[in-house]
Structure formats: structure tokens, C-alpha cells
Design a protein around this motif. Structure first.
Motif, short mmCIF file in Angstrom:
data_model
loop_
_atom_site.label_atom_id
_atom_site.label_comp_id
_atom_site.label_asym_id
_atom_site.label_seq_id
_atom_site.Cartn_x
_atom_site.Cartn_y
_atom_site.Cartn_z
N VAL A 171 0.86 -1.19 0.00
CA VAL A 171 0.00 0.00 0.00
C VAL A 171 0.88 1.22 0.00
N THR A 172 0.54 2.22 -0.79
CA THR A 172 1.22 3.50 -0.77
C THR A 172 0.24 4.58 -0.34
N PHE A 173 0.77 5.64 0.27
CA PHE A 173 -0.11 6.74 0.66
C PHE A 173 0.62 8.06 0.54
N ALA A 174 -0.12 9.04 0.07
CA ALA A 174 0.30 10.44 0.07
C ALA A 174 -0.93 11.20 0.54
N GLY A 175 -1.61 11.94 -0.37
CA GLY A 175 -2.87 12.58 0.02
C GLY A 175 -3.98 11.56 0.17
N THR A 176 -3.89 10.45 -0.55
CA THR A 176 -4.81 9.32 -0.41
C THR A 176 -3.98 8.04 -0.36
N ALA A 177 -4.64 6.91 -0.14
CA ALA A 177 -3.94 5.63 -0.08
C ALA A 177 -4.45 4.72 -1.19
N SER A 178 -3.57 3.87 -1.68
CA SER A 178 -3.92 2.94 -2.76
C SER A 178 -3.30 1.58 -2.49
N VAL A 179 -4.08 0.54 -2.78
CA VAL A 179 -3.55 -0.82 -2.71
C VAL A 179 -2.85 -1.09 -4.04
N MET A 180 -1.54 -1.11 -4.00
CA MET A 180 -0.77 -1.38 -5.21
C MET A 180 -0.76 -2.87 -5.54
N VAL A 181 -0.69 -3.69 -4.50
CA VAL A 181 -0.75 -5.15 -4.66
C VAL A 181 -1.52 -5.73 -3.48
N SER A 182 -2.58 -6.46 -3.76
CA SER A 182 -3.30 -7.15 -2.69
C SER A 182 -2.43 -8.28 -2.15
N PRO A 183 -2.66 -8.71 -0.91
CA PRO A 183 -1.82 -9.75 -0.33
C PRO A 183 -1.72 -10.97 -1.24
N THR A 184 -0.49 -11.37 -1.51
CA THR A 184 -0.26 -12.47 -2.45
C THR A 184 1.06 -13.16 -2.12
N THR A 185 1.18 -14.39 -2.58
CA THR A 185 2.45 -15.11 -2.44
C THR A 185 3.37 -14.83 -3.62
N ASN A 186 2.89 -14.07 -4.59
CA ASN A 186 3.71 -13.68 -5.74
C ASN A 186 4.54 -12.46 -5.34
N HIS A 187 5.67 -12.70 -4.74
CA HIS A 187 6.49 -11.62 -4.22
C HIS A 187 7.10 -10.76 -5.32
N GLU A 188 7.27 -11.32 -6.49
CA GLU A 188 7.83 -10.54 -7.60
C GLU A 188 6.91 -9.40 -7.99
N SER A 189 5.60 -9.61 -7.90
CA SER A 189 4.66 -8.55 -8.24
C SER A 189 4.76 -7.40 -7.24
N VAL A 190 5.04 -7.71 -5.99
CA VAL A 190 5.20 -6.67 -4.98
C VAL A 190 6.46 -5.85 -5.27
N LYS A 191 7.54 -6.53 -5.62
CA LYS A 191 8.78 -5.83 -5.94
C LYS A 191 8.61 -4.94 -7.17
N ALA A 192 7.86 -5.42 -8.15
CA ALA A 192 7.62 -4.61 -9.35
C ALA A 192 6.82 -3.36 -9.00
N ALA A 193 5.85 -3.51 -8.10
CA ALA A 193 5.05 -2.35 -7.69
C ALA A 193 5.89 -1.34 -6.92
N ILE A 194 6.81 -1.82 -6.11
CA ILE A 194 7.70 -0.91 -5.37
C ILE A 194 8.55 -0.10 -6.34
N ASP A 195 8.99 -0.74 -7.41
CA ASP A 195 9.80 -0.05 -8.41
C ASP A 195 9.04 1.09 -9.08
N ASN A 196 7.72 0.97 -9.16
CA ASN A 196 6.91 1.90 -9.96
C ASN A 196 6.16 2.94 -9.12
N VAL A 197 6.54 3.14 -7.87
CA VAL A 197 5.81 4.11 -7.05
C VAL A 197 6.06 5.53 -7.57
N LYS A 198 5.04 6.38 -7.42
CA LYS A 198 5.11 7.80 -7.81
C LYS A 198 4.83 8.66 -6.59
N LEU A 199 5.54 9.76 -6.49
CA LEU A 199 5.36 10.65 -5.35
C LEU A 199 4.21 11.62 -5.60
N ALA A 200 3.58 12.05 -4.50
CA ALA A 200 2.46 12.99 -4.60
C ALA A 200 2.44 13.87 -3.36
#
Length: 333
Positions: free
Chosen positions: A134-163
Motif C-alpha cells: 500500500v502506498t499513501f500520500a494525500g490518499t492511499a492505494s492498494v498497489m498489490v493485494s496480499p499475495t504469495t507472488n512476491h515478484e509482483s510486490v517488488k515490481a510495484a515498489i519499483d513503480n511508485v510515484k510521489l504525490a
């Protein structure tokens, strides 16, 4: 091979039998020596018996006795404390992506270090553990729902944007909702899977106002809710007290704005939720914090059977004693 407890301690009494066997062997050897000294024809004795028998003749019985000791320990059911992966737990990584994460007080920047350490944290967790992001700035977003696919979590971390702005409470509430959704999908148990939120932030909440402590979206209200749901929050206060960012103005110039970390707020968040509070003012410290959390979250210490190494080594030594006896003396000891 470590031992912390025995499940069948009575079997250790067999060590007395092993000791008696060893004693019997010593007495038999002494008896043979005395019998040879009573031999009447000394000239013939020197021809048929060596003056100094090789000590290697004792190796077969020594190997078998040590093997019996190890087999006795195995029979007593030794146990040891073992680290077992938590494959049923859920971890929500909640990351602050407000503009203050652009600060370069932690080189090359807070956000770059946070992304790198976050991916290393994910890599260190057991593969069967559910991880959400989950990322949060002015609002919060679920970037990846809980999963055993850890690679998808790492990919989402790579693509975070600041706000702009910081809605810490929204981040916590969004993570709690994701945990509840997974628990309802899994079902099948009397209790939901154990869960933990790992929240990393570098500043104080701005949405809603930090002073609006009765607002249901306030971070402290969210932390108390997490406590009632038995979801502790591990908070990481990341950055330094002298951090700052450049904010552009309408006239094209920029303004240097201080973005000091708020340890007090993060410490209180952890306390209200029943979790732990950590500080990290550098890349090395952040990595160390995540390493600690990996051990706490990803693994549990349980007492398990530790007899197999003792059993295998005991069998090998007994077998080695038999083979040595047959090769060296053409008979068993």
C-alpha cells in the motif's frame, strides 16, 4: 547438533549399559595380558605373541561404543529450537510516497533507498507468506493485494510515484481492509491468519489535520482500530531531522522546505497498535531494521525433533567399527 530438551529421558539410562560394555572390554583385555604372562615357555611366547600389541586393535570397539552413545542420545528424543517459516501470515508493507521522500539527506534520496530496502525485505520473507503493498500520500492505494507472488510486490515498489500531502491514517485503514478481504477469501479457520503492518514514513500526517484527533481517518484512530483487530503495526521513522526538499514556486524559483522526521508520532502509532517502533537515518540502518522485521514476521521459533543427526552419525560409527574390525582383525572386536 544442538540439544535443548529430551522427550524420552529414560533412554539415557542405556548409557550405563554402554559404560558396562566398555568396562567389560577393559577387564577382558587385562585378563588376556595376565594369561600371557603366566605362559611357561617364554621363548615360545615371544614367537607367537608380539611384545607390544598395536593400539589400533582397540579402534573397532571404540567406534562402536561411541556409536552406541550417539544412538542412545537419539533414542532419548532430543529436541532443539528451530526456525520455521510462517507461511500462513499476512504482511502489509505500507510506504509513504509524499513529496518529502524526495529529500536527499539519505543518499541518493529517501525514496530510492526506501524502494531498494523494501525489495530486499520482500526477498527475505518466506515464499509462502502473503505480502501486500500500500502506498499513501494525500490518499492511499492498494498497489498489490496480499499475495504469495512476491515478484509482483517488488515490481510495484519499483513503480511508485510521489504525490503531495501525507494521509497516514488512510494508509493504515487501507491495509486493514486488504487484510480483512484476504481473510474472508481464505476462510476455513476459526481465527483469521496472523497479520502485521509494516509502515514506513518520514513525516507527520497532514490529511486530516494532525490536531483533529477525533477524525475517524486520523492515524491514531486507525492505530487503535488495528489494535482491536489484533494487527500490530511496526513503524519505521525514516530520514533525518535536517532533511529538506525544494518546492517550486509559480515564479519559477524554488523554496527550501524542511521535512524532518516525526519520531514521536511514529512511536505513538506503534504503541497504540501494540507494535514496535524503529528509526532509520541511513540506508544501512533501514536495511538493519528490515532484517530484524524479517526474523520477527517471517519466521517463528518452535521446538522440533533433533534426533536424526545423532541417529545417522551413530549408525555410521557402529558400521565403521564393524568394518574396521573385519578388515584389521578379520573378526569382530
Amino acid at each position: 547438533m544442538s540439544i535443548s530438551h529430551f522427550t524420552a529421558l529414560i533412554w539415557l539410562a542405556f548409557l550405563v549399559v554402554v559404560a558396562l560394555i566398555a568396562l567389560g572390554y577393559v577387564l577382558v583385555q587385562r585378563g588376556r595380558h595376565k594369561h600371557m604372562l603366566r605362559f611357561s615357555n617364554m621363548e615360545l611366547l615371544e614367537k607367537v605373541a608380539p611384545s607390544r600389541p598395536s593400539p589400533l586393535r582397540h579402534v573397532p570397539i571404540a567406534l562402536m561404543l561411541v556409536g552406541l552413545v550417539l544412538l542412545t542420545i537419539a533414542a532419548a528424543g532430543p529436541t532443539s529450537v528451530q526456525k520455521v517459516p510462517r507461511n500462513r501470515a499476512t504482511v502489509m508493507l505500507v510506504m509513504d510516497v509524499s513529496l518529502s521522500m524526495e529529500a536527499t539527506d539519505v543518499a541518493p534520496s529517501r525514496i530510492q533507498v526506501a524502494k531498494k530496502a523494501g525489495k530486499e525485505f520482500v526477498d527475505g520473507l518466506p515464499t509462502g507468506l502473503n505480502i501486500g503493498f500500500v502506498t499513501f500520500a494525500g490518499t492511499a492505494s492498494v498497489m498489490v493485494s496480499p499475495t504469495t507472488n512476491h515478484e509482483s510486490v517488488k515490481a510495484a515498489i519499483d513503480n511508485v510515484k510521489l504525490a503531495e500531502r501525507t494521509a497516514t491514517g488512510e494508509g493504515i485503514l487501507t491495509a486493514l481492509q486488504a487484510i480483512e478481504t484476504l481473510a474472508s477469501v481464505l476462510g476455513g479457520g476459526q481465527e483469521p491468519p496472523p497479520a502485521r503492518i509494516v509502515l514506513m514514513s518520514d513525516g507527520k500526517q497532514t490529511v486530516p489535520s494532525f490536531d483533529d484527533v477525533d477524525n475517524p481517518r486520523h492515524e491514531f484512530v486507525a492505530a487503535r482500530l488495528a489494535k482491536t483487530k489484533n494487527v500490530p503495526i511496526s513503524t519505521i521513522s525514516f530520514g533525518t531531522s535536517w532533511g529538506s526538499v525544494e518546492i517550486p514556486r509559480e515564479d519559477g524559483s524554488s523554496e527550501k522546505v524542511p521535512v524532518a522526521v516525526d519520531d514521536d508520532a511514529m512511536r505513538e502509532l506503534a504503541r497504540l497498535s501494540g507494535g514496535d517502533f524503529y528509526t532509520a537515518a541511513s540506508a544501512q540502518e533501514l536495511t538493519k531494521v528490515y532484517d530484524t522485521l524479517e526474523e520477527q514476521i517471517g519466521f517463528e521459533l518452535t521446538r522440533g525433533d533433533a534426533s536424526r543427526p545423532w541417529l545417522l552419525l551413530g549408525m555410521l560409527l557402529v558400521a565403521a567399527g564393524i568394518v574396521t574390525g573385519l578388515l584389521y582383525r578379520q573378526r569382530l572386536p
